[in-house]
Design an enzyme around this catalytic site. Structure first.
Site, short mmCIF file in Angstrom:
data_model
loop_
_atom_site.label_atom_id
_atom_site.label_comp_id
_atom_site.label_asym_id
_atom_site.label_seq_id
_atom_site.Cartn_x
_atom_site.Cartn_y
_atom_site.Cartn_z
N GLY A 13 0.82 -1.21 0.00
CA GLY A 13 0.00 0.00 0.00
C GLY A 13 0.85 1.25 0.00
O GLY A 13 0.54 2.23 0.67
N ALA A 14 1.93 1.23 -0.78
CA ALA A 14 2.96 2.27 -0.68
C ALA A 14 2.86 3.35 -1.75
O ALA A 14 3.78 4.13 -1.93
CB ALA A 14 4.35 1.64 -0.72
N ASP A 63 -2.02 -7.64 -5.96
CA ASP A 63 -3.20 -7.68 -5.11
C ASP A 63 -2.82 -8.51 -3.89
O ASP A 63 -2.79 -9.75 -3.96
CB ASP A 63 -4.37 -8.30 -5.86
CG ASP A 63 -5.62 -8.42 -5.02
OD1 ASP A 63 -5.58 -8.03 -3.82
OD2 ASP A 63 -6.64 -8.91 -5.54
N SER A 142 -4.71 0.36 14.05
CA SER A 142 -5.37 1.67 14.11
C SER A 142 -5.98 1.86 15.49
O SER A 142 -6.34 0.89 16.18
CB SER A 142 -6.49 1.75 13.06
OG SER A 142 -7.30 2.90 13.25
N TYR A 154 -13.69 -2.26 9.78
CA TYR A 154 -12.32 -1.75 9.90
C TYR A 154 -11.78 -2.00 11.31
O TYR A 154 -10.63 -2.43 11.49
CB TYR A 154 -12.32 -0.26 9.57
CG TYR A 154 -10.96 0.37 9.44
CD1 TYR A 154 -10.16 0.14 8.33
CD2 TYR A 154 -10.47 1.24 10.43
CE1 TYR A 154 -8.91 0.74 8.20
CE2 TYR A 154 -9.24 1.85 10.30
CZ TYR A 154 -8.46 1.60 9.18
OH TYR A 154 -7.22 2.20 9.07
N ALA A 157 -10.90 -5.66 11.71
CA ALA A 157 -9.66 -6.00 10.99
C ALA A 157 -8.44 -5.48 11.74
O ALA A 157 -7.43 -6.19 11.87
CB ALA A 157 -9.72 -5.42 9.58
N LYS A 158 -8.52 -4.25 12.23
CA LYS A 158 -7.36 -3.66 12.89
C LYS A 158 -7.11 -4.26 14.27
O LYS A 158 -5.97 -4.33 14.74
CB LYS A 158 -7.52 -2.14 12.97
CG LYS A 158 -7.48 -1.46 11.60
CD LYS A 158 -6.20 -1.80 10.85
CE LYS A 158 -6.06 -1.00 9.56
NZ LYS A 158 -4.80 -1.30 8.84
#
Length: 252
Positions: A13-14, A63, A142, A154, A157-158
């Site tokens: 994701g850079a 992906d 997060s 979210y 997942a985090k």
């Protein structure tokens, strides 16, 4: 500083935000960086910024939710860059909605991209790390892992990232692999701009609202998160493992 001279780092994701800032910092400190995003074209701008400053980087399209694609790309970057020593699991998306309105497709997408991709990349990377008896994994969690209205997918997942981190630290520690996570609070990125739009606010208004309830009275910057990621990926943190470090301006 040259903390990463001789090291190869893969950052997912850079193409933008925290991932791009992390890739640039690792390269500035001597790492050869595999800049991974959904397409190589998306990743190329980060690579261009790194190489313009004399750093070493290559763009890779992948992906990361596809295990076989991850295996292929990691084999390629190891061959081209000369190894793999650091993995930063940063790829992520949001599909925000109140839980009762959340379609299953949005739940599945966020869990897959934010959590399963960390499994995929870590599972492939650990094969290289165990063989060479050295490796660093830093994953992005997060503050939302503690719960956040409109982000059940979210947040789950985090929170999962934190459990994965703690467990991998136990299992991979005997092979000299450090595994940690960073949990940012509100950081000015395209993702938080999308959050502002979701709640009917402008990015500026939303940032001001967040700043008012943050002890440091401002939102974070991608570079500030990248600095913590780099610390955890370095030998400065050689005895730190299994930890999730919250970087959120003092918010509780």
């Amino acid at each position: 500083m040259t903390r990463f001279t001789g090291k190869v780092a893969a950052v997912t994701g850079a193409a933008q935000g925290i991932g791009a800032a992390t890739a640039k910092l690792l390269a500035a400190e001597g790492a050869a960086v595999a800049v991974i995003d959904l397409t190589a074209e998306r990743a190329q701008q980060t690579v261009d910024e790194i190489t313009a400053k004399g750093g070493t980087a290559r763009a890779y399209g992948c992906d990361v939710a596809d295990y076989q694609a991850v295996e292929t790309v990691f084999a390629q970057l190891v061959a081209e860059l000369g190894g793999l020593h650091i993995l930063v699991n940063n790829a992520g998306i949001t599909r925000d909605n109140l839980f009762f309105r959340m379609p299953k497709a949005d739940w599945d997408a966020v869990i897959t991209v934010n959590l399963t991709s960390a499994y995929n990349c870590s599972h492939v990377a650990q094969k290289y790390f165990v063989e060479q008896q050295y490796g660093k994994i830093v994953s992005l969690s997060s503050r939302s892992a503690l719960g956040n209205r409109g982000q059940a997918n979210y947040a789950a997942a985090k929170a999962g990232i934190q459990g994965l981190t703690a467990t991998l630290a136990i299992e991979l520690g005997p092979f000299n692999v450090n595994v940690n996570a960073v949990a940012p609070g509100y950081v000015v990125t395209s993702m938080t701009e999308a959050t502002a739009a979701r709640v009917g606010s402008t990015p500026e208004e939303h940032q001001a609202e967040v700043a008012a309830r943050t002890p440091l009275r401002r939102p974070g910057r991608p570079e500030e998160i990248a600095a913590v990621v780099a610390f955890l990926a370095s030998e400065d943190a050689s005895y730190v493992s299994g930890q999730t470090l919250y970087v959120n301006g003092g918010a509780r």
